[in-house]
Write a protein that holds these residues in place. Structure first.
Motif, short mmCIF file in Angstrom:
data_model
loop_
_atom_site.label_atom_id
_atom_site.label_comp_id
_atom_site.label_asym_id
_atom_site.label_seq_id
_atom_site.Cartn_x
_atom_site.Cartn_y
_atom_site.Cartn_z
N LEU A 230 0.82 -1.22 0.00
CA LEU A 230 0.00 0.00 0.00
C LEU A 230 0.85 1.27 0.00
CD1 LEU A 230 -2.64 -1.08 2.69
CD2 LEU A 230 -2.97 -1.03 0.21
N HIS A 231 2.12 1.15 -0.35
CA HIS A 231 3.02 2.30 -0.22
C HIS A 231 2.57 3.50 -1.07
CE1 HIS A 231 4.83 0.53 -3.91
NE2 HIS A 231 5.18 1.76 -4.17
N ARG A 232 1.97 3.24 -2.24
CA ARG A 232 1.52 4.36 -3.07
C ARG A 232 0.39 5.13 -2.40
NH1 ARG A 232 2.69 0.48 -7.06
NH2 ARG A 232 4.25 1.20 -8.58
N SER A 233 -0.53 4.40 -1.76
CA SER A 233 -1.62 5.06 -1.05
C SER A 233 -1.10 5.85 0.15
CB SER A 233 -2.66 4.03 -0.58
OG SER A 233 -3.25 3.38 -1.69
N LEU A 234 -0.11 5.27 0.85
CA LEU A 234 0.51 5.98 1.97
C LEU A 234 1.20 7.26 1.47
CD1 LEU A 234 2.07 2.97 3.91
CD2 LEU A 234 0.25 4.47 4.74
N ASN A 235 1.87 7.17 0.35
CA ASN A 235 2.53 8.35 -0.22
C ASN A 235 1.51 9.42 -0.60
OD1 ASN A 235 5.04 7.15 0.05
ND2 ASN A 235 5.14 6.46 -2.07
N SER A 236 0.39 8.98 -1.16
CA SER A 236 -0.63 9.95 -1.59
C SER A 236 -1.24 10.69 -0.41
CB SER A 236 -1.72 9.25 -2.38
OG SER A 236 -2.46 8.35 -1.56
N LEU A 237 -1.31 10.04 0.77
CA LEU A 237 -1.84 10.71 1.96
C LEU A 237 -0.98 11.90 2.36
CD1 LEU A 237 -3.02 7.87 4.40
CD2 LEU A 237 -4.43 9.42 3.04
N LEU A 238 0.32 11.80 2.10
CA LEU A 238 1.23 12.88 2.47
C LEU A 238 0.95 14.15 1.69
CD1 LEU A 238 4.65 10.99 2.76
CD2 LEU A 238 2.86 11.29 4.47
N MET A 239 0.30 14.01 0.53
CA MET A 239 0.00 15.18 -0.30
C MET A 239 -1.35 15.80 0.04
SD MET A 239 1.46 13.93 -4.01
CE MET A 239 0.59 12.36 -4.03
N GLY A 240 -2.07 15.20 1.00
CA GLY A 240 -3.37 15.72 1.40
C GLY A 240 -4.50 14.85 0.90
N GLU A 241 -5.66 14.98 1.54
CA GLU A 241 -6.79 14.13 1.20
C GLU A 241 -7.30 14.38 -0.21
OE1 GLU A 241 -9.89 14.16 4.04
OE2 GLU A 241 -8.59 13.63 5.74
N GLU A 242 -7.35 15.62 -0.63
CA GLU A 242 -7.85 15.93 -1.97
C GLU A 242 -6.98 15.30 -3.04
OE1 GLU A 242 -8.33 20.10 -2.45
OE2 GLU A 242 -9.86 20.29 -0.87
N ALA A 243 -5.67 15.40 -2.85
CA ALA A 243 -4.76 14.80 -3.82
C ALA A 243 -4.89 13.27 -3.82
CB ALA A 243 -3.32 15.20 -3.50
N ALA A 244 -5.07 12.69 -2.62
CA ALA A 244 -5.21 11.24 -2.51
C ALA A 244 -6.47 10.76 -3.23
CB ALA A 244 -5.25 10.83 -1.05
#
Length: 356
Positions: A230-244
């Motif tokens: 799930l590392h891609r999803s974890l990375n996307s959380l770092l950019m904010g919920e909207e970006a995720a």
């Protein structure tokens, strides 16, 4: 650009190789040290002599006493310390991604405190025996899961959860559950029960046995594997919920999954070691400083660094006041406290850079 990517990848492979070698060396030294000193060659001779298909080829494994000390006392303790350190570090990295804040860890968010309440009830009063042979592990997991759910309920206002509210809810929940644990301890029917519970609450690897390794090892390995996928999803959380959401992440479902994974890992760890703080705070932050924010690299590096740190923390707990033994939680707090203060003194401490 491709050349830079290859160089970063090559450097990361070098880091993994170096820290794996440091981990093996740390395990060897930790097993050697103690009232009875063991030669490093004897450590691995004894270890290999217990591996099927190799025991007939190993000679000079040492005396029966040395074999007992290495294989039955020190080896399981060192391995358990490594598993616990790796699990706490990985869990901390996941929770920090979930909250987008590098100050978050299982201890601060109340997960460890929830596991402690349930585990203390088992230790002192023998509660939840209907859960069977893994009563302590299952109870600690249930306690950590309920604590995490409570934190999210308290942090949710108007259908939204902010990082600051999540952290404050975690701190409040941790304080309340710690008070509940202390109250349970005061109700212990005898002094031995109070002493056992208090020592366990501060964290300890005393009395580690091979049978204690199976459950936490399987859960930590499984949880880490899932998080790596799930590392891609974890990375996307770092950019904010909207970006995720834009990147296709189902935020609500992913949060629930992270809560279950972190609660399960924390519960399994707490059930065998007690409540140990600051590891999940320090190690992921150090790993990100070394390799960047990508969780494909942060998670395996955190796992190695967490294992190494916990092994040496346990060595300090065993030897600083020998023949007496310090609770390992005291050692991690002495290391983690200054680190936490250093993080607070920085101008920014969140992944988003705004400190909120």
């Amino acid at each position: 650009m491709n050349g830079r990517h290859q160089a970063k990848r090559g450097w990361f492979v070098v880091q993994l190789f170096v820290w794996t070698a440091v981990l093996i060396a740390s395990m060897t030294i930790a097993i050697m040290l103690g009232p009875v000193r063991i030669h490093p060659e004897q450590v691995w001779n004894i270890a290999f002599s217990h591996i099927p298909f190799l025991n007939g080829w190993i000679e000079g494994a040492g005396t029966k006493a040395q074999e007992h000390i290495v294989w039955n006392i020190r080896f399981p303790r060192v391995l358990l310390g490594g598993i616990i350190g790796a699990g706490l570090a990985v869990t901390g990295a996941a929770i920090q991604a979930l909250t987008r804040n590098s100050l978050a860890d299982p201890y601060i968010l109340g997960v460890s405190s929830g596991a402690s309440v349930a585990a203390t009830l088992v230790i002192i009063f023998g509660a939840f025996r209907f859960l069977g042979t893994h009563t302590l592990s299952l109870s600690a997991f249930i306690g950590s899961l309920l604590a995490m759910i409570l934190v999210f309920i308290l942090a949710k206002v108007g259908g939204e959860i902010s990082t600051s509210r999540l952290l404050l809810s975690g701190i409040v929940t941790s304080m309340m559950l710690s008070a509940a644990t202390n109250f349970i301890v005061t109700l212990a029917p005898n002094a031995d029960g109070i002493r056992s519970a208090m020592y366990w609450m501060m964290g300890s690897l005393t009395g580690s046995k091979w049978e204690h390794l199976t459950v936490p090892a399987l859960i930590v390995a499984s949880g880490t594997t899932v998080l790596l996928f799930l590392h891609r999803s974890l990375n996307s959380l770092l950019m904010g919920e909207e970006a995720a959401v834009t990147l296709g992440v189902n935020i609500a479902a992913f949060r629930i999954l992270l809560v279950v994974i972190t609660a399960l890992m924390t519960g399994a760890i707490v059930s065998v070691s007690g409540s140990i703080g600051f590891v999940g705070l320090m190690i992921p932050h150090i790993a990100r400083m070394m390799t960047g924010p990508d969780h494909r690299r942060v998670l395996p590096l955190s796992m190695l660094l967490g294992a190494i740190f916990m092994i040496w923390a346990d060595v300090a707990a065993r030897l600083v006041l020998a023949p007496e033994e310090l609770p390992i939680g005291i050692v991690t707090a002495l290391c983690g406290g200054p680190f936490f203060i250093w993080l607070l003194r920085r101008s920014t401490y969140s992944f988003g850079g705004n400190g909120k």
